[in-house]
Scaffold this motif. Structure first.
Motif, PDB file in Angstrom:
ATOM      1  N   GLU A 179       0.829  -1.217   0.000  1.00 56.09           N
ATOM      2  CA  GLU A 179       0.000   0.000   0.000  1.00 56.09           C
ATOM      3  C   GLU A 179       0.856   1.256   0.000  1.00 56.09           C
ATOM      4  OE1 GLU A 179      -3.135   2.339   2.927  1.00 56.09           O
ATOM      5  OE2 GLU A 179      -2.915   0.174   3.119  1.00 56.09           O
ATOM      6  N   TYR A 180       1.913   1.248   0.816  1.00 53.59           N
ATOM      7  CA  TYR A 180       2.697   2.469   0.989  1.00 53.59           C
ATOM      8  C   TYR A 180       3.351   2.895  -0.322  1.00 53.59           C
ATOM      9  CZ  TYR A 180       5.729   5.831   3.344  1.00 53.59           C
ATOM     10  OH  TYR A 180       6.354   6.982   3.751  1.00 53.59           O
ATOM     11  N   MET A 181       3.827   1.936  -1.130  1.00 54.58           N
ATOM     12  CA  MET A 181       4.540   2.253  -2.367  1.00 54.58           C
ATOM     13  C   MET A 181       3.618   2.271  -3.584  1.00 54.58           C
ATOM     14  SD  MET A 181       7.498   2.739  -1.155  1.00 54.58           S
ATOM     15  CE  MET A 181       8.325   3.024  -2.711  1.00 54.58           C
ATOM     16  N   ALA A 182       2.304   2.255  -3.368  1.00 54.79           N
ATOM     17  CA  ALA A 182       1.372   2.160  -4.488  1.00 54.79           C
ATOM     18  C   ALA A 182       1.432   3.374  -5.414  1.00 54.79           C
ATOM     19  CB  ALA A 182      -0.052   1.972  -3.977  1.00 54.79           C
ATOM     20  N   ASP A 183       1.953   4.488  -4.936  1.00 58.70           N
ATOM     21  CA  ASP A 183       2.101   5.662  -5.807  1.00 58.70           C
ATOM     22  C   ASP A 183       2.983   5.361  -7.014  1.00 58.70           C
ATOM     23  OD1 ASP A 183       0.516   7.235  -4.311  1.00 58.70           O
ATOM     24  OD2 ASP A 183       2.116   8.387  -3.356  1.00 58.70           O
TER      25      ASP A 183
END
Length: 759
Positions: free
Chosen positions: A139-143
């Protein structure tokens, strides 16, 4: 499976001591652990191929989570089937170089694993937390879904692969290759945002500082081979137990027990950021927060602790324990030094970074104070609660546009969607502060009590080391709850950070809620939405948006989704449950519960010089009371200076804004001490003046010498034939009378020489 594990704990504890104590030879086994590197390689290859295959989804992340979870299951099953002794899981013949038949005339480095309880202890939390942090990263690196996403998980999986080889290696050569792999992957992960100069500089700094420490490790490995003629643990420990080297000469009171431990210590200090090597770790915060949790919780930074624990028989072979005394003192000084910085800076992520350095100091002090069980137990508990803290801080950073200044955040735990984050942060803070009943309390007290128990004849001034660590415990409680009270309690106030990607999730025009904005643009997620397909610059261009303008736009915090919350909950529960391990009965361990039983059946086994009785009047019993009082005092001071008004601050606090507190009036009274601590004691500036600038000057001078002298001589040698050719070229003009004149001149010159000689 958990029931089986608990059922087998007494059986494992009752097993006879393993290879390090009993002297039994290693036997084949533990082949299931070969799945660990295989699964890491599989996940890394899938991540690498997802870029060229143009996979623009979270599939590489979920595939990595599945593979790392499978690796954890393989380790867990191996642990459940491990009875006693040492097993060697042989993979394949790798490096074999022989130049004679005598001792020390063959170098062998197989791809094989040394499976004892120390290996299993480390691998359980390396693979377990690796899988949890990978889930958080989904989720955190989904950007960066796409090439950046694939690049991140490729480096992530190779990192876990390298750490696994480091821990499971059955020889020092394979350990060194894993050691260097961890260093390379840390460079890639810290410098993940390669377009940010500060991130690139931090990655290079970490890489260079670690290389300096690694020089000591390389020399230590070479010295080990010279002395013992092998790099394999099994024959190496057999010779150390016998007290002889490869030639049969005694090693007691020789250079072997002095030089080799000191060289290995240099490598350990570099990787684990101790004393003057620590400067790389705070700057490593420039990497993504999951990287900080991975590196600073359970994996890379504990490699140095593992190295000394693995080679503990060699350290203990010195009757004077000179190297262990140095390890203990360096650990204690680092713990105190880092704590003073952590209590003065305002970046909550860097506060956690300096806290890691300080807690690593505790672990090294435990090793040096002849308490390897306490050091290993604190490594385990720290892995859980520090991962919880970093992931909680990352959730705040993720939701508030990269904001990390504790003077610009307040009341986060009261905000919608951040309740789990606040509770997880509280659990981690209680453990880090050593509040009675927490896992951090028991593991830290084991080290403190051992410091007061160790005879001065065995370690240099152990009681002084213990007092330093006790003072550090109070400072730790203060700066931990300083951050907690300032950020998570009090009035709800916040200013977003300056991270363009993260800011985009909370921006919306004034007069429109964030949920309405997403609904208008077809996102339909509201506060609980996942990341949109277009984020950051791409999203602003698609929607015709400009940079954030507070006069026309507003910002709402972006609460974490299910992946981040799930990782936080599991890590927090593990941090709580770790305290129960202290009370697991182990017949062969005097202290430390389950961890004590694991250490007693490994190469790190050492019987500390004291008797442990929880119900008696011992140093441990007294330390429970003293350290509890010190820790609670630190929390009370933090509450008085930084807690808000009302019940949240136990009626001690007075803070009513995010930016101000009672500490603001106290800081000027401390004068230069406060300024120096906030400036990190100017260590980086000193390094810059006395190391970086002189070396840069030498590099410039060397560059000019190379250009003018070396290149000049080479260029001159190359230009000389051309110049000679240009001088002689007119003599080969092809004009007949010119040749005749030349011949006449030559004859005249010969006649002149003849006349000169005759006269």
């Amino acid at each position: 499976m958990l029931h089986q594990a608990l059922h087998l704990l007494p059986t494992l504890a009752a097993a006879p001591p393993a290879h390090a104590d009993s002297g039994a030879a290693a036997t084949p086994g533990g082949q299931l652990l070969m799945l660990v590197p295989a699964l890491c390689v599989l996940a890394a290859l899938f991540s690498a191929l997802s870029g060229p295959l143009k996979i623009r989804s979270k599939i590489p992340g979920y595939f990595s989570v599945a593979c790392l979870a499978g690796a954890f299951v393989a380790v867990l099953l191996t642990y459940l089937g491990h009875e006693s002794g040492v097993k060697i899981a042989h993979g394949f013949e790798w490096i074999t170089f022989k130049w004679g038949d005598g001792p020390g005339q063959a170098l062998t480095g197989n791809f094989a694993f040394y499976v004892d309880s120390l290996t299993l202890l480390w691998m359980l939390f390396v693979t377990g937390l690796g899988a949890l942090i990978a889930l958080y990263s989904v989720e955190y690196m989904a950007d960066d879904v796409g090439l950046g996403y694939a690049r991140y998980f490729f480096a992530f999986n190779i990192f876990v692969l390298s750490m696994s080889c480091l821990v499971m290696a059955d020889n020092l050569l394979l350990l060194f290759l894993g050691w260097e792999g961890v260093g390379l992957c840390s460079y890639l992960l810290i410098g993940y945002f390669y377009k940010k100069p500060v991130a690139v500089a931090a990655a290079k700094k970490a890489f260079i500082v670690n290389r300096i420490g690694d020089l000591g490790l390389v020399l230590g490995l070479l010295a080990t081979f010279v002395a013992f003629g092998t790099l394999g643990y099994d024959p190496l420990f057999a010779m150390i137990r016998a007290g002889v080297d490869a030639k049969g000469a005694p090693i007691a009171d020789s250079w072997v027990t002095d030089v080799i431990p000191l060289l290995l210590m240099a490598g350990a200090f570099g990787k684990s950021a101790q004393v003057f090597f620590y400067v790389w770790l705070p700057d490593a915060m420039e990497g993504p927060t999951p990287v900080s949790a991975l590196i600073h919780a359970a994996t890379m930074v504990t490699a140095g602790v593992f190295l000394i624990a693995r080679m503990y028989p060699l350290y203990a072979a010195d009757d004077d324990h000179m190297a262990l005394s140095l390890v203990a003192w360096c650990g204690a000084i680092t713990a105190l030094w880092s704590a003073t910085i952590g209590m003065s800076i305002f970046d909550i992520k860097r506060v956690m970074g300096y806290s890691t350095i300080s807690q690593l100091g505790y672990m090294f002090a435990g090793l040096g104070l002849l308490a390897p069980t306490g050091a290993a137990f604190h490594t385990l508990t720290h892995a859980f609660f520090k991962a919880t803290l970093f992931l909680a801080v990352g959730a705040v950073m993720h939701g508030f546009g990269g904001q990390l200044d504790l003077r610009r955040l307040s009341g986060v735990a009261r905000m919608r969607g951040f309740g789990i984050v606040g509770l997880a942060m509280l659990v981690g803070s209680l453990n880090l502060s050593g509040v009675p009943g927490t896992a951090g309390f028991f593991s830290k007290d084991m080290i403190l009590a051992q410091g007061f128990s160790t005879p001065a004849s065995m370690i240099e001034a152990p009681q002084a080391i213990a007092w330093v660590l006790l003072l550090t415990a109070g400072l730790t409680a203060y700066y931990t709850f300083r951050a907690f009270f300032r950020v998570f309690t009090g009035p709800v106030e916040y200013l977003p950070g300056d991270d363009e990607h993260l800011l985009e999730h909370g921006r919306h025009p004034k007069g429109t809620t964030l949920a309405e904005w997403h609904k208008q643009h077809g996102h339909g997620h509201g506060h609980d939405h996942a990341h949109t397909e277009l984020t950051g610059v791409a999203a602003r261009r698609a929607h015709g948006r400009k940079d954030f303008d507070p006069t026309t736009e507003e910002f709402d915090p972006h609460p974490p989704g299910w992946a981040i919350n799930a990782s936080l909950v599991i890590c927090a529960l593990l941090a709580i449950a770790a305290a129960a391990l202290y009370f697991v009965k182990t017949p062969h361990a005097e202290e430390g519960g389950w961890v004590g039983g694991m250490i007693e059946r490994s190469s790190a086994a050492f019987h500390s010089p004291h008797e442990f009785n929880l119900l008696g009047i011992t140093s441990h019993s007294a330390m429970y009371l003293v350290s509890a009082l010190v820790g609670l005092t630190g929390i009370a001071v933090a509450a008085f200076l930084h807690a808000p008004k009302g019940w949240q601050g136990l009626f001690l606090g007075s803070r009513d804004t995010a930016a101000t507190s009672r500490a603001d009036a106290l800081t000027p009274r401390l004068g230069r001490v406060a300024r120096w601590a906030r400036a990190k004691w100017y260590v980086d500036e000193l390094y810059d003046w006395f190391l970086v600038k002189p070396l840069r000057g030498i590099a410039y001078v060397s560059s000019w010498i190379d250009k003018l002298l070396v290149d000049g001589l080479v260029d001159a040698a190359g230009a000389l034939p051309a110049r000679v050719g240009r001088v002689l070229r007119p003599s080969q003009s092809g004009v007949l009378h010119g040749y005749a004149a030349g011949m006449a001149g030559g004859v005249a010159l010969v006649l002149l020489l003849v006349l000169i000689v005759l006269n």
